[in-house]
Design a protein around this motif. Structure first.
Motif, PDB file in Angstrom:
ATOM      1  N   GLY A  67       0.831  -1.202   0.000  1.00 24.46           N
ATOM      2  CA  GLY A  67       0.000   0.000   0.000  1.00 24.46           C
ATOM      3  C   GLY A  67       0.863   1.248   0.000  1.00 24.46           C
ATOM      4  O   GLY A  67       0.606   2.201  -0.748  1.00 24.46           O
ATOM      5  N   MET A  68       1.901   1.224   0.809  1.00 21.46           N
ATOM      6  CA  MET A  68       2.767   2.396   0.858  1.00 21.46           C
ATOM      7  C   MET A  68       3.494   2.588  -0.451  1.00 21.46           C
ATOM      8  O   MET A  68       3.673   3.707  -0.924  1.00 21.46           O
ATOM      9  N   LEU A  69       3.898   1.480  -1.030  1.00 27.82           N
ATOM     10  CA  LEU A  69       4.595   1.573  -2.309  1.00 27.82           C
ATOM     11  C   LEU A  69       3.688   2.208  -3.351  1.00 27.82           C
ATOM     12  O   LEU A  69       4.071   3.143  -4.074  1.00 27.82           O
ATOM     13  N   VAL A  70       2.458   1.695  -3.399  1.00 29.36           N
ATOM     14  CA  VAL A  70       1.511   2.219  -4.378  1.00 29.36           C
ATOM     15  C   VAL A  70       1.266   3.702  -4.117  1.00 29.36           C
ATOM     16  O   VAL A  70       1.297   4.532  -5.034  1.00 29.36           O
ATOM     17  N   ALA A  71       1.038   4.017  -2.827  1.00 31.46           N
ATOM     18  CA  ALA A  71       0.779   5.410  -2.493  1.00 31.46           C
ATOM     19  C   ALA A  71       1.952   6.277  -2.895  1.00 31.46           C
ATOM     20  O   ALA A  71       1.792   7.350  -3.509  1.00 31.46           O
ATOM     21  N   ALA A  72       3.160   5.800  -2.595  1.00 30.02           N
ATOM     22  CA  ALA A  72       4.335   6.599  -2.907  1.00 30.02           C
ATOM     23  C   ALA A  72       4.489   6.778  -4.413  1.00 30.02           C
ATOM     24  O   ALA A  72       4.817   7.867  -4.897  1.00 30.02           O
ATOM     25  N   ALA A  73       4.222   5.721  -5.150  1.00 30.77           N
ATOM     26  CA  ALA A  73       4.334   5.822  -6.606  1.00 30.77           C
ATOM     27  C   ALA A  73       3.334   6.838  -7.136  1.00 30.77           C
ATOM     28  O   ALA A  73       3.648   7.682  -7.979  1.00 30.77           O
ATOM     29  N   LEU A  74       2.113   6.754  -6.630  1.00 26.83           N
ATOM     30  CA  LEU A  74       1.096   7.694  -7.081  1.00 26.83           C
ATOM     31  C   LEU A  74       1.474   9.115  -6.695  1.00 26.83           C
ATOM     32  O   LEU A  74       1.301  10.053  -7.479  1.00 26.83           O
ATOM     33  N   LEU A  75       2.003   9.251  -5.488  1.00 26.26           N
ATOM     34  CA  LEU A  75       2.383  10.589  -5.044  1.00 26.26           C
ATOM     35  C   LEU A  75       3.521  11.143  -5.901  1.00 26.26           C
ATOM     36  O   LEU A  75       3.528  12.316  -6.258  1.00 26.26           O
ATOM     37  N   THR A  76       4.463  10.275  -6.220  1.00 24.76           N
ATOM     38  CA  THR A  76       5.550  10.725  -7.093  1.00 24.76           C
ATOM     39  C   THR A  76       4.968  11.335  -8.356  1.00 24.76           C
ATOM     40  O   THR A  76       5.418  12.366  -8.851  1.00 24.76           O
ATOM     41  N   THR A  77       3.952  10.661  -8.857  1.00 22.75           N
ATOM     42  CA  THR A  77       3.341  11.125 -10.092  1.00 22.75           C
ATOM     43  C   THR A  77       2.551  12.408  -9.876  1.00 22.75           C
ATOM     44  O   THR A  77       2.688  13.377 -10.624  1.00 22.75           O
ATOM     45  N   ILE A 120      10.825  13.551  -5.517  1.00 23.93           N
ATOM     46  CA  ILE A 120      12.017  12.717  -5.322  1.00 23.93           C
ATOM     47  C   ILE A 120      11.917  11.950  -4.007  1.00 23.93           C
ATOM     48  O   ILE A 120      12.268  10.766  -3.937  1.00 23.93           O
ATOM     49  N   MET A 121      11.413  12.629  -2.959  1.00 24.51           N
ATOM     50  CA  MET A 121      11.257  11.942  -1.675  1.00 24.51           C
ATOM     51  C   MET A 121      10.343  10.734  -1.832  1.00 24.51           C
ATOM     52  O   MET A 121      10.626   9.636  -1.340  1.00 24.51           O
ATOM     53  N   CYS A 122       9.231  10.958  -2.530  1.00 25.19           N
ATOM     54  CA  CYS A 122       8.290   9.848  -2.705  1.00 25.19           C
ATOM     55  C   CYS A 122       8.937   8.722  -3.508  1.00 25.19           C
ATOM     56  O   CYS A 122       8.764   7.537  -3.203  1.00 25.19           O
ATOM     57  N   LEU A 123       9.707   9.102  -4.513  1.00 23.21           N
ATOM     58  CA  LEU A 123      10.384   8.091  -5.315  1.00 23.21           C
ATOM     59  C   LEU A 123      11.324   7.268  -4.448  1.00 23.21           C
ATOM     60  O   LEU A 123      11.464   6.057  -4.600  1.00 23.21           O
ATOM     61  N   SER A 124      11.935   7.963  -3.504  1.00 21.76           N
ATOM     62  CA  SER A 124      12.841   7.284  -2.607  1.00 21.76           C
ATOM     63  C   SER A 124      12.106   6.237  -1.776  1.00 21.76           C
ATOM     64  O   SER A 124      12.622   5.140  -1.539  1.00 21.76           O
ATOM     65  N   VAL A 125      10.897   6.600  -1.356  1.00 21.90           N
ATOM     66  CA  VAL A 125      10.088   5.620  -0.621  1.00 21.90           C
ATOM     67  C   VAL A 125       9.812   4.418  -1.503  1.00 21.90           C
ATOM     68  O   VAL A 125       9.914   3.263  -1.062  1.00 21.90           O
ATOM     69  N   ILE A 136      19.915   9.122  -5.607  1.00 24.92           N
ATOM     70  CA  ILE A 136      19.484  10.353  -4.939  1.00 24.92           C
ATOM     71  C   ILE A 136      20.586  11.407  -5.024  1.00 24.92           C
ATOM     72  O   ILE A 136      20.329  12.576  -5.336  1.00 24.92           O
ATOM     73  N   LEU A 137      21.802  10.964  -4.801  1.00 23.46           N
ATOM     74  CA  LEU A 137      22.917  11.912  -4.925  1.00 23.46           C
ATOM     75  C   LEU A 137      22.934  12.538  -6.316  1.00 23.46           C
ATOM     76  O   LEU A 137      23.079  13.746  -6.478  1.00 23.46           O
ATOM     77  N   VAL A 161      11.949  15.112   4.440  1.00 25.47           N
ATOM     78  CA  VAL A 161      13.216  14.387   4.484  1.00 25.47           C
ATOM     79  C   VAL A 161      13.341  13.635   5.804  1.00 25.47           C
ATOM     80  O   VAL A 161      13.752  12.479   5.851  1.00 25.47           O
ATOM     81  N   LEU A 162      12.952  14.311   6.848  1.00 22.96           N
ATOM     82  CA  LEU A 162      12.998  13.683   8.162  1.00 22.96           C
ATOM     83  C   LEU A 162      12.125  12.440   8.186  1.00 22.96           C
ATOM     84  O   LEU A 162      12.519  11.381   8.705  1.00 22.96           O
ATOM     85  N   ALA A 163      10.946  12.572   7.618  1.00 19.58           N
ATOM     86  CA  ALA A 163      10.038  11.432   7.586  1.00 19.58           C
ATOM     87  C   ALA A 163      10.670  10.281   6.814  1.00 19.58           C
ATOM     88  O   ALA A 163      10.605   9.116   7.233  1.00 19.58           O
ATOM     89  N   LEU A 164      11.300  10.614   5.715  1.00 19.70           N
ATOM     90  CA  LEU A 164      11.935   9.566   4.907  1.00 19.70           C
ATOM     91  C   LEU A 164      13.054   8.893   5.703  1.00 19.70           C
ATOM     92  O   LEU A 164      13.188   7.663   5.713  1.00 19.70           O
ATOM     93  N   ASP A 165      13.832   9.728   6.370  1.00 19.79           N
ATOM     94  CA  ASP A 165      14.926   9.197   7.167  1.00 19.79           C
ATOM     95  C   ASP A 165      14.403   8.243   8.229  1.00 19.79           C
ATOM     96  O   ASP A 165      14.943   7.143   8.417  1.00 19.79           O
ATOM     97  N   THR A 166      13.347   8.667   8.889  1.00 21.46           N
ATOM     98  CA  THR A 166      12.753   7.816   9.913  1.00 21.46           C
ATOM     99  C   THR A 166      12.247   6.514   9.318  1.00 21.46           C
ATOM    100  O   THR A 166      12.373   5.433   9.896  1.00 21.46           O
ATOM    101  N   MET A 167      11.691   6.630   8.165  1.00 17.95           N
ATOM    102  CA  MET A 167      11.174   5.453   7.489  1.00 17.95           C
ATOM    103  C   MET A 167      12.306   4.460   7.242  1.00 17.95           C
ATOM    104  O   MET A 167      12.149   3.249   7.428  1.00 17.95           O
ATOM    105  N   TYR A 168      13.431   4.981   6.806  1.00 14.17           N
ATOM    106  CA  TYR A 168      14.588   4.118   6.596  1.00 14.17           C
ATOM    107  C   TYR A 168      14.974   3.425   7.883  1.00 14.17           C
ATOM    108  O   TYR A 168      15.215   2.212   7.920  1.00 14.17           O
ATOM    109  N   ILE A 169      15.010   4.198   8.965  1.00 13.89           N
ATOM    110  CA  ILE A 169      15.446   3.597  10.225  1.00 13.89           C
ATOM    111  C   ILE A 169      14.444   2.551  10.697  1.00 13.89           C
ATOM    112  O   ILE A 169      14.814   1.468  11.157  1.00 13.89           O
ATOM    113  N   ASN A 170      13.176   2.866  10.532  1.00 16.24           N
ATOM    114  CA  ASN A 170      12.172   1.865  10.911  1.00 16.24           C
ATOM    115  C   ASN A 170      12.297   0.611  10.063  1.00 16.24           C
ATOM    116  O   ASN A 170      12.026  -0.497  10.529  1.00 16.24           O
ATOM    117  N   SER A 171      12.708   0.802   8.835  1.00 20.72           N
ATOM    118  CA  SER A 171      12.880  -0.372   7.978  1.00 20.72           C
ATOM    119  C   SER A 171      13.968  -1.285   8.514  1.00 20.72           C
ATOM    120  O   SER A 171      13.885  -2.505   8.371  1.00 20.72           O
TER     121      SER A 171
END
Lengths: 932, 165, 493, 112, 110, 89
Positions: A611-621, A631-636, A665-666, F34-44
């Motif tokens: 669900g999160m993946l789908v949500a993140a993909a949709l959000l990216t879009t 980019i943050m969403c893509l990272s998710v 990301i870099l 960004v913070l949320a993403l970082d936290t997400m990584y750590i939770n992972s």
């Protein structure tokens, strides 16, 4: 000696003029050089000619491309002989004439070369015994005539005329090619001998109408038959020798030659009559009528040529053997008088500087000798008795009277013929009267005109003498040649005919007299007619044609522009639409919506993850215009995909995905510095809907397919890998063993890709200048602290630590998840962190900044590992592995695959750093940035 | 001998850390001990230019003590942060606190900021560019001075002793 | 064990890596390295052609793993022909580039070599996924090469090219995944065998997979509606690069032909997607003709001629009988080399015309224009398919082999379009002159490169019969997939 | 579970395709990244899904199919290389045109 | 013995989970960025720490020997988490993010 | 016993994740995300570790370790981007 060498001689001769030009600039010598080989050819023709006169048909063939049925087969029969004599004889006269015609500063050598090229091509056409070969030479005549017409290429008219002639005749040539191929298809051979005796077979074939149309298209375009006649007048932009040669005597005759050549195979049907006779009649009348109104001397001759070609065509179209004989006869006659007329016109042009008949008047006074020659030739053209034109015209009139194809309307033919005769007399009269009499010349560019150089008149004299000789003593001059030529044309016994001046007082004679007096009458009424003609809407065929061509070009541009519109979106949409079409047409045919095996049970965490993946993909879009958020969403998404790999037993993939994610990301951050952070919405609703549809269809299709495959049974080659991984590859991590051993070659390619990408990026980045933002997205100046202390100090000890981990990951790769690739990425990330923390300058003080050698060494190492197996007699990339025992330390295993993996490692490190470090350096080039 | 040692281990503590990490990763075996040793020599040598002037650890036992203190603080303070997070937010008194630094070494400062960040209730937000002041954001603080004092006592001083700077 | 078969991949790879290692500014060495590699490739290609000419199919098992488990390289006549063609095209192109084009940007020589590696690999490999990898090698190198030099137009075209091909690569992977998911193999020969056996659901999915592959190969081959990227990319690329790219579309064609001939020539899936490809090929042919008419630059015109040749070839190859493959291959060799030559020629003309470039406008007199005009005339005749050169022969052979009215009409009309376009181009560039300009004479080396390429035209004309025979043999081998399968899989099937 | 993965693939591919069709380089890059995620998962899924059956010899009796994993690994690397190239090319395009538009809004330089 | 270990593992694990959750609750609930920063940087470290401890215990027990490599995760996290928090704080200050009114002291701009 | 503890932990972690996602979507500012993403990584990391316990496998440890080791680099990069724009200078 083989007569086929005849054809070769002019081609060889084409090399002579440039050769002569090299050694001497003497124009006479040049002309002699040009004339040398054609003369030889003409002399060589004597012996075969005797054989032909004796009734033989000479054949000669050399294989060229037997698989196509294309052989260098030549045939010398009466018809070919006739044309060969015309081509060579008139060709020689034209060379002589051109010697005086061309001015000293013109490139005469090139001119002769083109002329001889044409001569060879034309000889080839008339002597080919293979239809494909004939088409080949046929097109060569078009090409060489293109060069000749365009000889004065600084003139617009010449360029356009050349292109028009080329386009029209080229089109005809293509049609002819198709027709010939069809004939070959029907007959089973392209050999002329075979084709000529297969007339019945061809005519019985359902393809016959098509064949006929295609062949006639070739004929009509070449011979300037209505409605393809329009190119010929514009070809008059050529130097006059060219007109005399190509546009009266030879090239335009190629069309009617083909009619004669294929006469036995194609003629005799109603369709033949309908098309050929109609076209001939139309051309005859149209050409004759328009000729009268030309003020350009050569224009008049051009239209008269069209008209006479129409006459010949009409004769062939009549489906009568006698008519065919007449046609052949007229070909000869027309060639002689028209060539001489063109030459005379050229002399006049040469001496007066103009070709406008409204200005050229009363030349009789200035150049009486030329005038006599021209007048005799014109009279022949008009069909005055005692000249050759009269004889063939009489035969023509007689044949029109004989024809009964039109049934009750048969009278139309003689009527048309007479009308044509009338106009023919009229324009001939104009040529004589308007030019040589009719008052004084008006405003000539060269005044006063006088007789041309002696030898310039020689060709004209010879031709006019022939006109008279044939006209007076046909039986002693032309009869033999005509007989063999006609025989060859008809392919059988000749009909009864008599070549004599006096046939008694009969209908044709009446028609001739009607024509003569009617013509004179019409000419006397010319003023009124000119006025009438001037009031007709001017229709310049050239403009029409060019307009068409240009419109075609514009249309083509428009179509092209519409398709190739420079929009990536639209290109991608085409591609994806194609995919969507494939999916939409194929997927509904699927036999079901579920495979044979049951699904794995679902669990909450996976569901949520998905669900999160789908949500993140949709959000990216959805948020793609807010780029950083996107980019943050893509990272998710990336993170979730890695977790998915973890979940479904692919730790190697998870590791790779995670580390690639960081580097990506870099990369994106580096790029974002130069890119707009936000953009406004700019897609139209329709486009959004279209894209949504495409996306939906493709996504759904791929999902369905994935589902079906996942739930299906698969028997694959994988058990082999699981089985042989340890014994054969020396490693327990099958994925890694596949990568470095079973399919090591893929990996070799893959690291090469990485290396090339790095090289390409380096090349792209070099000397690239980008404006970097001086303020951040909120409009604030950037912070001053470029290298935050904490980041700097913490990241430094992290480097050896990360390297240690990299070594660990690397070493275990063969047996447990890991490997050179992940290790390489960890190393690069650790190094990149140094760049981020401490800056390019700092890092490059401590290590070499050029990563090209690292990439090269990496790929090289991998490659050399592969090559190493050659030493042991194994194929590229064969691995070996063995256990070693060291005292105290214990057993360990070494595989050559590890060396390969080291190559992978080095390439990854080198390539990633080459890409990112150079991208990072980009901002250093931006001088506007302070303090960097 | 000593020279050789110094040449091999320009930074003994780092080498030790690497060696231990290696053994942690692979488990202890003679082979890995040797391999780890090799790496512990090679990696610091190879990356030496990247950390020009890290101070050596002069007081190892103190380091151990320091680590234990930090760990304990993390454990304890986490509970209090948890309470604050879950409790009513209105009572919270966040603050930015500037703490003058007496440490002079970059590495030590970095360690201090990290420690501050790790221990709950405080995040080190910034170090001034002259490295004289540390900006701390505290989640819930009554008395800034007391906070500064506590940090100074609990973390800064031990660090100073460990690195002797 | 003979390792020659892998040489066409390893030689350029090695050269490419050496070029990476070489000192930056040492251009002479780089040129020598590149040219040495290219000539070595030529020699090896000739050798391999000799080896394959008698009909033997050589299989090289990489890593000593037997097919279908390991990756194999397969050398049959078709492969050998394509290798030879690539080498023959590459050498003059490189020679041309060494007069200065190579210095317009970084890493030209390395990218060039890797491009060759990718092309050769794609021709040699007998494994579908490996084909993907080599496609990527040649693509990424071609991205770099296409962008070599400067100019906004080049970058824009390059961006389109790259982005589209990335989508294409994604589709390729989907197709490959489905092929693996349904047949459980990646080896081409094994796939050919297994594809015959799949039924039901798997068969339906396999169909989709193969159609996707056609689309991807079609993108590479520049088929309608996937060719739009090509004209701008090719026309804007540096001349020697564009010349080399003349072979790139043929890689896509090769892939289609290879897979099709192996797996879909007969059996239950015979003719899969053939109708569609045929229709697209004809449309391509027609639109390319239109493109030629509408072109306003010689470079663009030649790019459309490339597309035209693709349409011509693919139509011949997919019309339903492999008998047309022989003439098609002959035409392929001819058209590839002649288009390559024309790109070089366009560049020489553009150099000679200074500002006017290769646009169809009046321009200054070209220095040494006579030579160029003569060469142009010959090349134009050849490419348009007028007699007596190889284009005519190829076209006649194609017309004979594909007796379909629509094809005839389109092919002949396309020829006419070419005739109109080329004559317009030639007359406006060589004849419509405005006086002396400051154009550059074509240097001897560049001219030599051009001549080497153009020499193929008379050669193919004079030795048309042996060439045609050879092409026929290649086609004949193609029509017997079982030979290939047997060679790869041994006695297994 | 298979259905779930199928949905994921579908969404990734859909969003990827949609973004690829936007008019600027940035969304195209994002779209291609999403698309390649989708494709990688797709390729991965072709070997079937198995939980905790890592393909390491001796750990599991019925390990998962290792081949697609190896393929995906290759695909990830290649995808990364390609993405990197595209990003830099997008920058180059920005540098040359001063816009990151990829829709054909200008004429005359397309090579026609 | 086994039961005791099992309990210990369970407790550690759940504790970890709880702290991770608390950290995330903090992230979601706290009023401004600077306060939110506290949640993840430490509650989550303990959260991860808890699960790591559980894992340590579990695997050591399984293998009947000490398995310490999970400690590395904590080590790395302790090294890296403060850095990211620090950098984010800097970024937030640079951007001048809003903070809760009652916050005392001033963030810096440098 | 252990199984239910694992389930419980999974539950806690996933709720934590959802909260992270909420913050990621909600923002309101980039640092928040960004913070949320970082936290997400750590939770992972925690999630992977617990998963490792669940399936009794140590094969996933490296994934968790990798996140801990290099996951923060992207956070740092974004943070640096926000302050300096140019992350490698």
């Amino acid at each position: 000696m083989n007569f086929a060498i005849l054809v070769l001689l002019p081609f060889l001769g084409a090399l002579m003029p440039p050769l002569v030009e090299r050694f001497s600039s003497n124009r006479t010598l040049l002309a002699c050089g040009a004339a040398l080989l054609p003369t030889a050819a003409l002399l060589m023709l004597i012996k075969p000619a005797q054989q032909v006169f004796a009734g033989q048909t000479l054949l000669s063939a050399v294989d060229w491309i037997p698989s196509l049925g294309l052989s260098l087969a030549f045939r010398l029969d009466g018809l070919a002989l006739l044309f060969a004599i015309l081509v060579l004889g008139i060709g020689l006269l034209v060379i002589l004439y051109a010697r005086y015609y061309l001015s000293p500063k013109e490139k005469a050598g090139r001119f002769y070369a083109y002329l001889l090229l044409f001569m060879g091509a034309m000889l080839g056409v008339v002597t080919s015994d293979n239809l494909l070969l004939m088409v080949l030479f046929w097109e060569l005549t078009s090409l060489s005539s293109f060069l000749l017409i365009g000889f004065w290429n600084h003139q617009t008219g010449a360029r356009k005329g050349a292109r028009m002639a080329m386009t029209v005749t080229g089109m005809g040539g293509l049609a002819l090619l198709a027709g010939v191929l069809l004939i070959g298809h029907v007959v089973g051979s392209y050999s002329l001998g075979q084709v000529l005796i297969s007339g019945a077979q061809i005519q019985a074939s359902p393809l016959y109408p098509l064949i006929l149309c295609l062949v006639l298209l070739g004929v009509f375009t070449k011979s300037a038959q209505f409605p393809f006649h329009f190119w010929l007048p514009h070809a008059m932009a050529a130097p006059t020798p060219v007109s005399a040669y190509l546009h009266s005597a030879t090239m335009v005759k190629a069309g009617v030659f083909l009619l004669a050549r294929l006469y036995p195979a194609l003629s005799g049907t109603d369709l033949w009559f309908d098309i050929v006779a109609t076209a001939g009649m139309a051309t005859l009348l149209w050409g004759a009528a328009v000729a009268l109104f030309q003020h350009d001397l050569k224009g008049l001759l051009a239209y008269s040529t069209i008209s006479h070609l129409g006459l010949i065509t009409l004769l062939f179209g009549l489906n009568s053997q006698l008519a065919a004989v007449a046609a052949v006869f007229h070909i000869i006659n027309h060639a002689t008088f028209k060539a001489s007329l063109f030459m005379a016109a050229g002399i006049i042009d040469h001496e007066t500087g103009t070709r406008d008949m409204r200005r050229i008047n009363g030349l009789w006074k200035y150049m009486p000798y030329t005038a006599v020659l021209a007048m005799v030739a014109s009279a022949a053209m008009a069909g005055v008795p005692l000249l050759n034109g009269f004889l063939s015209k009489e035969m023509f009139f007689a044949e029109t009277l004989e024809s009964s194809h039109l049934g009750a309307l048969s009278w139309l033919l003689p009527l048309g013929a007479t009308l044509g005769g009338v106009f023919s007399v009229a324009y001939s009269a104009r040529f004589i009267h308007d030019v040589f009499f009719n008052g004084e010349p008006v405003n000539l560019p060269k005044y006063p005109p006088h007789e041309p150089p002696r030898y310039m008149k020689v060709p004209v004299e010879i031709l006019v003498a022939l006109c008279v000789a044939v006209g007076v003593f046909p039986a002693f001059t032309v009869a033999g040649l005509l007989a063999v030529a006609a025989q060859a044309t008809l392919g059988g016994a000749l009909p009864e005919y008599h070549l004599s001046i006096w046939h008694g007082f009969n209908a044709p004679l009446v028609m001739s007299f009607v024509a003569l007096f009617g013509g004179i009458f019409i000419y006397s009424q010319r003023r009124r007619l000119f006025d009438l003609y001037a009031r007709l809407p001017a229709m310049d065929a050239r403009l029409v044609f060019e307009g068409r061509i240009q419109a075609l070009g514009r249309l083509a541009s428009a179509i092209t522009g519409r398709l190739q519109n420079g929009s990536l979106q639209s290109y991608a949409a085409w591609l994806l639409t194609l995919v969507a079409v494939v999916l939409l047409t194929q997927l509904p045919n699927l036999p079901g919506w579920h495979g044979e095996t049951a699904m794995l049970p679902l669990d909450g965490v996976s569901l949520l993850c998905a669900g999160m993946l789908v949500a993140a993909a949709l959000l990216t879009t959805l948020l793609h215009r807010h780029r950083m958020t996107s980019i943050m969403c893509l990272s998710v998404v990336g993170l979730m995909v890695s977790l998915l790999f973890v979940r479904f037993s692919a730790p190697d993939l998870a590791l790779t995905q995670l580390s690639v994610e960081v580097v990506t990301i870099l990369l994106l951050m580096l790029a974002m510095y130069f890119m707009p952070v936000r953009t406004r919405a700019e897609s139209s609703v329709i486009r959004v809907v279209r894209d949504l549809l495409l996306a939906g269809v493709i996504g759904a299709g791929v999902a369905v397919m994935a589902f079906l495959v996942m739930t299906g049974e698969l028997s694959s080659i994988s058990p082999f890998f699981l089985e042989h991984s340890k014994p054969g590859g020396g490693g327990t991590n099958v994925v890694n063993v596949i990568l470095v051993d079973f399919r090591g070659f893929d990996t070799f390619g893959e690291i090469t890709v990485l290396g090339i990408a790095a090289m390409g990026i380096y090349a792209l980045l070099r000397d690239m200048r980008l404006r970097s933002a001086r303020y951040d997205a909120l409009g604030r100046p950037w912070a001053k602290d470029a290298h935050p202390l904490v980041l700097v100090t913490i990241s430094r000890p992290l480097l050896p630590l990360a390297l240690l981990i990299a070594v660990y990951i690397f070493l275990r790769g063969h047996n447990l998840p890991g490997g050179g690739f992940v290790a390489g990425l960890i190393t690069s990330v650790a190094l990149l962190l140094q760049y981020v923390a401490s800056g390019v300058g700092w890092v490059h003080e401590r290590m070499p900044g050029d990563y090209h050698p690292v990439v090269a060494l990496g790929v090289l190492l991998a490659g050399l590992t592969g090559v190493g197996s050659w030493v042991f007699g194994f194929p590229f990339l064969t691995t070996t592995h063995d256990h070693f025992h060291l005292p105290w330390i214990g057993d360990f295993e070494l595989a050559s695959a590890m060396l390969f993996d080291t190559g992978v490692f080095l390439t990854v490190v080198g390539a990633t750093l080459l890409m990112l470090a150079n991208l990072g350096k980009l901002s250093l080039l931006d001088d506007k940035k302070e303090g960097a | 001998m000593k020279a050789l040692f110094e040449r091999c281990f320009p930074s003994p503590s780092l080498s030790l850390l690497l060696w231990l990490t290696w053994l942690l990763l692979n488990g202890f075996s003679p082979g890995h001990a040797v391999l780890g040793l090799v790496l512990a020599v090679l990696l610091p040598l190879g990356t030496r230019p990247f950390w020009p002037n890290v101070p050596g650890i002069r007081n190892l036992p103190r380091l151990g003590g320091f680590i234990l203190v930090v760990l304990w603080d993390i454990l304890v303070a986490n509970l209090s942060v948890a309470r604050k997070v879950l409790g009513p937010l209105g009572d919270m008194r966040p603050a930015f606190v500037e703490m003058p630094l007496s440490l002079e070494d970059d590495f030590a400062i970095a360690l201090l900021t990290s420690t501050v960040s790790l221990t709950p209730g405080t995040v080190s937000a910034d170090v001034s560019m002259d490295r004289k002041t540390l900006l701390i954001h505290a989640l819930d603080v009554d008395d800034e001075q007391a906070l500064i004092e506590e940090i100074r006592q609990r973390y800064e001083r031990p660090l100073k002793e460990i690195f002797q700077c | 064990m003979s390792h020659w078969i892998i040489a066409p991949i390893l030689i350029p790879a090695l050269a490419g890596m050496l070029l990476l290692l070489e000192v930056r500014e040492w251009h002479r060495l780089r040129r020598i390295t590149g040219l040495l590699s290219a000539s070595a490739l030529l020699a090896v290609a000739v050798l391999l052609w000799e080896q394959a000419a008698d009909g033997t199919i050589t299989v090289y098992q990489l890593g000593n793993w037997a097919a279908p488990f390991g990756i194999v390289l397969v050398l049959d006549r078709l492969t050998a022909l394509m290798l030879l063609l690539t080498a023959v095209l590459a050498f003059p192109a490189l020679l041309y580039a060494c007069r200065g084009d190579d210095r317009k940007g970084a890493n030209f020589h390395g990218l060039f070599q890797f491009q060759l590696m990718g092309i050769n690999g794609a021709f040699l490999t007998g494994d579908l996924f490996n084909l993907f990898v080599f496609f990527e090698v040649l693509l990424i190198a071609s991205y770099g090469l296409a962008l070599h030099g400067r100019g906004p137009a080049r970058v824009k075209a390059g961006l389109h090219y790259v982005a589209l091909n990335l989508v294409g690569s994604a589709l390729f992977l989907i197709g490959l995944g489905l092929i693996y998911g349904t047949t459980g193999t990646l080896n081409m020969a094994d796939f050919a065998v297994k594809a015959q056996a799949v039924t039901g659901m798997d068969q339906a999915l396999l169909k989709v997979a193969v159609l996707l592959l056609w689309a991807v190969f079609g993108l590479k081959a520049a088929l309608f509606p996937l060719y739009f990227w090509l004209p701008a990319t090719y026309a804007n690329a540096t001349a020697p690069v564009a010349a080399l790219f003349a072979i790139m579309t043929k890689v896509g064609l090769y892939a289609i032909v290879r897979v099709y001939a192996l797996a879909f020539a007969d059996g239950p899936l015979a003719g899969l997607g053939q109708q569609g490809l045929w229709a697209l090929a004809l449309t391509t042919l027609a639109l390319a003709g239109i493109g030629v008419l509408g072109a306003r630059r010689l470079g663009t015109l030649v790019a459309y001629l490339v597309i035209m040749s693709v349409g011509t070839l693919l139509a011949a190859l997919t019309f339903g009988q492999l008998s047309a493959a022989g003439p098609a291959l002959y035409y392929l060799v001819h058209s590839t080399l002649i288009c390559g030559a024309l790109f070089l020629l366009a560049d020489l003309v553009a150099r000679g015309r200074g500002e006017a470039g290769d646009r169809f406008v009046a321009g200054p007199v070209i220095p040494a224009g006579g030579v160029l005009a003569g060469l142009y005339f010959m090349a134009a005749i050849a490419v348009v398919g007028l007699p007596p050169l190889s284009g005519f022969i190829g076209k006649v052979a194609l017309l004979k082999a594909v007796p379909v009215p629509l094809y005839w009409v389109l092919l002949l009309l396309a020829g006419l379009c070419g005739l109109i376009g080329m004559s317009r181009a030639g007359s406006s560039m060589f004849w419509r002159t405005t006086g002396p300009g400051e154009g550059v004479r074509p240097g001897r080396q560049r001219l030599l490169a051009l001549l080497v390429l153009l020499a193929v035209v008379p050669a193919l004309t004079l030795w048309a019969e042996p060439a045609m025979q050879a092409a026929g043999q290649v086609a004949g081998q193609l029509a017997q997939p079982q030979l290939y399968i047997q060679a790869v899989l041994g006695g297994q099937s | 579970m298979e259905l779930l993965v199928a949905v994921i693939i579908g969404v990734l591919v859909s969003t990827g395709v949609y973004l690829c069709l936007r008019a600027r380089t940035f969304p195209v890059v994002m779209g291609l990244t999403l698309l390649s995620y989708g494709v990688n998962v797709f390729l991965f899924a072709m070997g079937g899904l198995k939980i905790d059956k890592v393909a390491v010899v001796g750990l599991n009796s019925d390990p998962t199919d290792p081949l697609p994993q190896a393929l995906v690994l290759t695909a990830i690397v290649i995808g990364f290389a390609m993405t990197a190239f595209l990003v830099v090319l997008a920058l180059r395009s920005q540098a040359e045109h001063d816009t990151d538009h990829v829709d054909g809004n200008d004429s005359g330089e397309g090579g026609r | 013995m086994d039961a005791v270990i099992e309990w210990l593992v369970a407790i550690c694990m759940v504790t970890g989970g709880v702290f991770a959750l608390i950290g995330s609750i903090g992230l979601a609930r706290l009023p401004d960025f600077f306060t939110r920063l506290h949640g993840p940087t430490k509650a989550t470290t303990l959260g991860v720490g808890g699960t790591i401890a559980a894992s340590l215990l579990f695997f050591s027990w399984q293998a009947r020997q000490l398995q310490l490599h999970e400690v590395l995760i904590i080590l790395f996290l302790f090294i890296t988490a403060p850095v990211s928090a620090h950098m984010l704080a800097k970024a937030a200050m640079h951007r001048g993010l809003k903070r809760v009114k009652r916050t005392r002291g001033e963030p810096w701009q440098q | 016993m252990l199984a239910s503890a694992i389930s419980l932990t999974f539950g806690l972690l996933t709720v934590a994740w959802l909260l992270n996602l909420y913050r990621l979507v909600r923002g309101p500012t980039l640092p928040d995300r960004v913070l949320a993403l970082d936290t997400m990584y750590i939770n992972s990391i925690a999630l992977i570790v617990v998963y490792g316990i669940q399936v009794d496998s140590k094969l996933y440890f490296e994934a968790a370790m990798l996140i801990a080791l290099i996951g923060f680099v992207s956070t740092v990069a974004v943070a640096k981007y926000m302050t300096r724009g140019d992350i490698i200078e």
